[in-house]
Motif scaffolding. Structure first.
Motif, PDB file in Angstrom:
ATOM      1  N   ALA A 127       0.817  -1.210   0.000  1.00 59.51           N
ATOM      2  CA  ALA A 127       0.000   0.000   0.000  1.00 59.51           C
ATOM      3  C   ALA A 127       0.853   1.264   0.000  1.00 59.51           C
ATOM      4  O   ALA A 127       0.455   2.275   0.585  1.00 59.51           O
ATOM      5  N   ARG A 128       1.992   1.218  -0.668  1.00 55.79           N
ATOM      6  CA  ARG A 128       2.821   2.417  -0.755  1.00 55.79           C
ATOM      7  C   ARG A 128       2.107   3.546  -1.488  1.00 55.79           C
ATOM      8  O   ARG A 128       2.328   4.735  -1.200  1.00 55.79           O
ATOM      9  N   PHE A 129       1.253   3.183  -2.447  1.00 59.12           N
ATOM     10  CA  PHE A 129       0.552   4.212  -3.222  1.00 59.12           C
ATOM     11  C   PHE A 129      -0.424   4.996  -2.344  1.00 59.12           C
ATOM     12  O   PHE A 129      -0.733   6.158  -2.642  1.00 59.12           O
ATOM     13  N   ILE A 130      -0.909   4.366  -1.246  1.00 61.55           N
ATOM     14  CA  ILE A 130      -1.804   5.087  -0.336  1.00 61.55           C
ATOM     15  C   ILE A 130      -1.043   6.184   0.395  1.00 61.55           C
ATOM     16  O   ILE A 130      -1.549   7.303   0.576  1.00 61.55           O
ATOM     17  N   LEU A 131       0.178   5.888   0.800  1.00 54.07           N
ATOM     18  CA  LEU A 131       1.013   6.930   1.413  1.00 54.07           C
ATOM     19  C   LEU A 131       1.280   8.069   0.441  1.00 54.07           C
ATOM     20  O   LEU A 131       1.332   9.241   0.834  1.00 54.07           O
ATOM     21  N   GLN A 132       1.421   7.730  -0.839  1.00 53.70           N
ATOM     22  CA  GLN A 132       1.631   8.769  -1.849  1.00 53.70           C
ATOM     23  C   GLN A 132       0.374   9.620  -2.015  1.00 53.70           C
ATOM     24  O   GLN A 132       0.457  10.844  -2.162  1.00 53.70           O
ATOM     25  N   LEU A 133      -0.788   8.996  -1.986  1.00 53.06           N
ATOM     26  CA  LEU A 133      -2.038   9.751  -2.068  1.00 53.06           C
ATOM     27  C   LEU A 133      -2.184  10.698  -0.883  1.00 53.06           C
ATOM     28  O   LEU A 133      -2.587  11.861  -1.043  1.00 53.06           O
ATOM     29  N   VAL A 134      -1.854  10.208   0.304  1.00 57.42           N
ATOM     30  CA  VAL A 134      -1.931  11.063   1.488  1.00 57.42           C
ATOM     31  C   VAL A 134      -0.932  12.200   1.389  1.00 57.42           C
ATOM     32  O   VAL A 134      -1.242  13.349   1.722  1.00 57.42           O
ATOM     33  N   GLY A 135       0.265  11.901   0.902  1.00 57.71           N
ATOM     34  CA  GLY A 135       1.271  12.946   0.735  1.00 57.71           C
ATOM     35  C   GLY A 135       0.887  13.987  -0.295  1.00 57.71           C
ATOM     36  O   GLY A 135       1.291  15.152  -0.189  1.00 57.71           O
ATOM     37  N   ASP A 136       0.077  13.588  -1.283  1.00 57.42           N
ATOM     38  CA  ASP A 136      -0.371  14.535  -2.316  1.00 57.42           C
ATOM     39  C   ASP A 136      -1.591  15.331  -1.891  1.00 57.42           C
ATOM     40  O   ASP A 136      -2.095  16.147  -2.680  1.00 57.42           O
ATOM     41  N   GLY A 137      -2.087  15.111  -0.671  1.00 53.62           N
ATOM     42  CA  GLY A 137      -3.207  15.893  -0.165  1.00 53.62           C
ATOM     43  C   GLY A 137      -4.565  15.250  -0.333  1.00 53.62           C
ATOM     44  O   GLY A 137      -5.595  15.925  -0.154  1.00 53.62           O
ATOM     45  N   TYR A 138      -4.614  13.962  -0.669  1.00 52.80           N
ATOM     46  CA  TYR A 138      -5.887  13.277  -0.865  1.00 52.80           C
ATOM     47  C   TYR A 138      -6.231  12.347   0.303  1.00 52.80           C
ATOM     48  O   TYR A 138      -7.057  11.449   0.146  1.00 52.80           O
ATOM     49  N   LEU A 170      -3.462   2.691   8.277  1.00 51.02           N
ATOM     50  CA  LEU A 170      -2.387   3.418   7.597  1.00 51.02           C
ATOM     51  C   LEU A 170      -2.660   4.915   7.608  1.00 51.02           C
ATOM     52  O   LEU A 170      -1.731   5.726   7.787  1.00 51.02           O
ATOM     53  N   CYS A 171      -3.918   5.316   7.420  1.00 58.34           N
ATOM     54  CA  CYS A 171      -4.266   6.738   7.471  1.00 58.34           C
ATOM     55  C   CYS A 171      -4.108   7.286   8.885  1.00 58.34           C
ATOM     56  O   CYS A 171      -3.698   8.443   9.072  1.00 58.34           O
ATOM     57  N   CYS A 172      -4.425   6.478   9.898  1.00 54.08           N
ATOM     58  CA  CYS A 172      -4.245   6.915  11.283  1.00 54.08           C
ATOM     59  C   CYS A 172      -2.774   7.084  11.654  1.00 54.08           C
ATOM     60  O   CYS A 172      -2.444   7.827  12.569  1.00 54.08           O
ATOM     61  N   ARG A 173      -1.907   6.393  10.946  1.00 52.38           N
ATOM     62  CA  ARG A 173      -0.476   6.467  11.225  1.00 52.38           C
ATOM     63  C   ARG A 173       0.257   7.430  10.290  1.00 52.38           C
ATOM     64  O   ARG A 173       1.478   7.494  10.314  1.00 52.38           O
ATOM     65  N   SER A 174      -0.489   8.189   9.472  1.00 51.29           N
ATOM     66  CA  SER A 174       0.146   9.139   8.561  1.00 51.29           C
ATOM     67  C   SER A 174       0.591  10.383   9.323  1.00 51.29           C
ATOM     68  O   SER A 174       0.179  10.623  10.463  1.00 51.29           O
ATOM     69  N   SER A 175       1.386  11.181   8.670  1.00 50.95           N
ATOM     70  CA  SER A 175       1.885  12.412   9.284  1.00 50.95           C
ATOM     71  C   SER A 175       0.994  13.612   8.997  1.00 50.95           C
ATOM     72  O   SER A 175       1.242  14.697   9.524  1.00 50.95           O
ATOM     73  N   ASP A 176      -0.024  13.431   8.176  1.00 50.19           N
ATOM     74  CA  ASP A 176      -0.942  14.517   7.840  1.00 50.19           C
ATOM     75  C   ASP A 176      -2.020  14.618   8.910  1.00 50.19           C
ATOM     76  O   ASP A 176      -2.763  13.651   9.158  1.00 50.19           O
ATOM     77  N   GLU A 177      -2.148  15.769   9.549  1.00 51.14           N
ATOM     78  CA  GLU A 177      -3.069  15.937  10.663  1.00 51.14           C
ATOM     79  C   GLU A 177      -4.529  15.826  10.219  1.00 51.14           C
ATOM     80  O   GLU A 177      -5.365  15.263  10.938  1.00 51.14           O
TER      81      GLU A 177
END
Length: 383
Positions: free
Chosen positions: A82-93, A122-129
């Motif tokens: 699920a690396r692409f999910i981290l990329q989506l979160v990093g892109d603001g989605y 994975l979303c709960c562990r992201s760095s995006d608040e």
């Protein structure tokens, strides 16, 4: 919900899209790149690119970002899937990803809940608040049973170890778990459901209620004595709660609503009685009175036709379908004094009536996404 991912549109009528006009002997399969919209896959072949929205859709449905599904033994999901999910979160989605997975879960669009729970963790562990706040708020909607909650906690811990080498019990996760347990304290029906959940889902994926409550630092308000009683039982056991003066203290604290604590105590006493009895008539009466589930019944009673008949009266649709094979092995659908093959037994009419009830099926499906509706008895939901 559609993710706005930048990608160049392709004209399917273009000759480049249709492929090279070559002789059959000159074809090399996927070894030749025939379009600028292709890229090389891990096997060395050239395939057309897929959008990240399509990859997310595939992952939630199949548990993999590719278009293949493997049957058999369940494959453990990993962060590399699920690396692409981290990329989506990093892109603001990230917020849209949470809305997307919530829609998949609540509308039963996924065959298994594991990919949805993995994405939520994975979303709960992201760095995006913003993503973290939306993901923790969605825990109660996605984790509808203790099995979902324990699987979610298992994924949170594994992802945290991979990303930060820590177990990851921060303030957000503690609050989400506390709110998950506190939601049961709203009515008698919800409190009885929690009592059944504590006895049915004792351990899943290496997690117990005792561990989750302890790590979340759950505290219950003094006014909700019935919920406090259940939480103490989950942490230290019913014998400890009944051996002390705790019940008397809780009854004194509960000024105007002592019936809640009484109803919960009666249900737990019925579950304890079911574990100790050897009388078939007693176990059937307890099942019908307290709406007990299969996990509350001693194993030696699960070969009795009358016990399964009592269980099937209030059994949810999914559990009913799952246990049809067991009930068939017990000849539950064959009447003892049956005169012909076309004559149906009472048990068969009962099961067929539930399976062919379109309104009941739709309500069972919608109830999986509505906590308050899912706690209503079948008779109330079908009226």
């Amino acid at each position: 919900m559609a993710l706005q991912v930048d990608h160049e549109e392709m004209d399917t009528r273009d000759e480049e899209f249709l492929g090279l006009q070559a002789e059959a002997m000159d074809c090399h399969g996927q070894e030749i790149c025939i379009s600028e919209h292709q890229h090389m896959n891990p096997a060395g072949g050239f395939v057309f690119k897929t959008t990240q929205e399509t990859q997310l859709h595939r992952f939630l449905c199949l548990g993999a970002s590719c278009n293949g599904y493997q049957t058999g033994r369940r494959r453990e999901l990993k962060l590399d899937d699920a690396r692409f999910i981290l990329q989506l979160v990093g892109d603001g989605y990230g917020k849209k990803v949470v809305d997307f997975l919530t829609d998949f879960s609540t509308n039963c669009r996924s065959f298994k809940q594991d990919p949805t729970l993995f994405t939520l963790a994975l979303c709960c562990r992201s760095s995006d608040e913003v993503t973290k706040h939306a993901a923790f708020a969605a825990v109660q909607k996605v984790c509808r049973t203790p099995t979902h909650l324990f699987r979610y906690l298992d994924y949170c811990q594994k992802i945290s170890l991979d990303l930060t080498s820590r177990k990851g019990w921060g303030r957000g996760l503690r609050k989400a778990v506390c709110d998950w347990y506190r939601r049961y304290g709203s009515s008698e029906r919800n409190l009885k459901l929690l009592a059944l959940h504590l006895t049915k889902y004792t351990k899943r994926y290496g997690w117990r209620h005792r561990q989750a409550i302890r790590l979340a630092h759950l505290k219950v308000e003094e006014g909700n004595s019935a919920l406090k009683y259940l939480i103490i039982i989950a942490r230290k056991g019913k014998r400890y709660a009944d051996s002390t003066s705790l019940v008397d203290k809780l009854k004194k604290q509960e000024k105007n609503n002592e019936t809640l604590l009484k109803a919960v105590a009666e249900l737990l006493d019925g579950i304890e009685s079911a574990k100790k009895t050897n009388d078939k008539k007693v176990i059937i009466d307890l099942i019908l009175k307290h709406r007990l589930v299969r996990e509350n019944i001693p194993s030696f009673f699960l070969n009795e036709k009358q016990v399964w008949l009592a269980l099937s009266r209030h059994m949810p649709m999914t559990a009913l379908i799952r246990n049809l094979g067991k009930m068939s092995n017990l000849d539950m659908f064959i009447q003892e004094n049956q005169q012909s093959d076309e004559e149906e037994s009472f048990e068969e009419n009962l099961i067929l009536g539930k399976l062919q009830n379109r309104e009941l099926i739709l309500m069972e499906k919608s109830a999986s996404s509505d906590f308050s509706e899912s706690n209503k008895p079948v008779q109330e939901r079908s009226q």
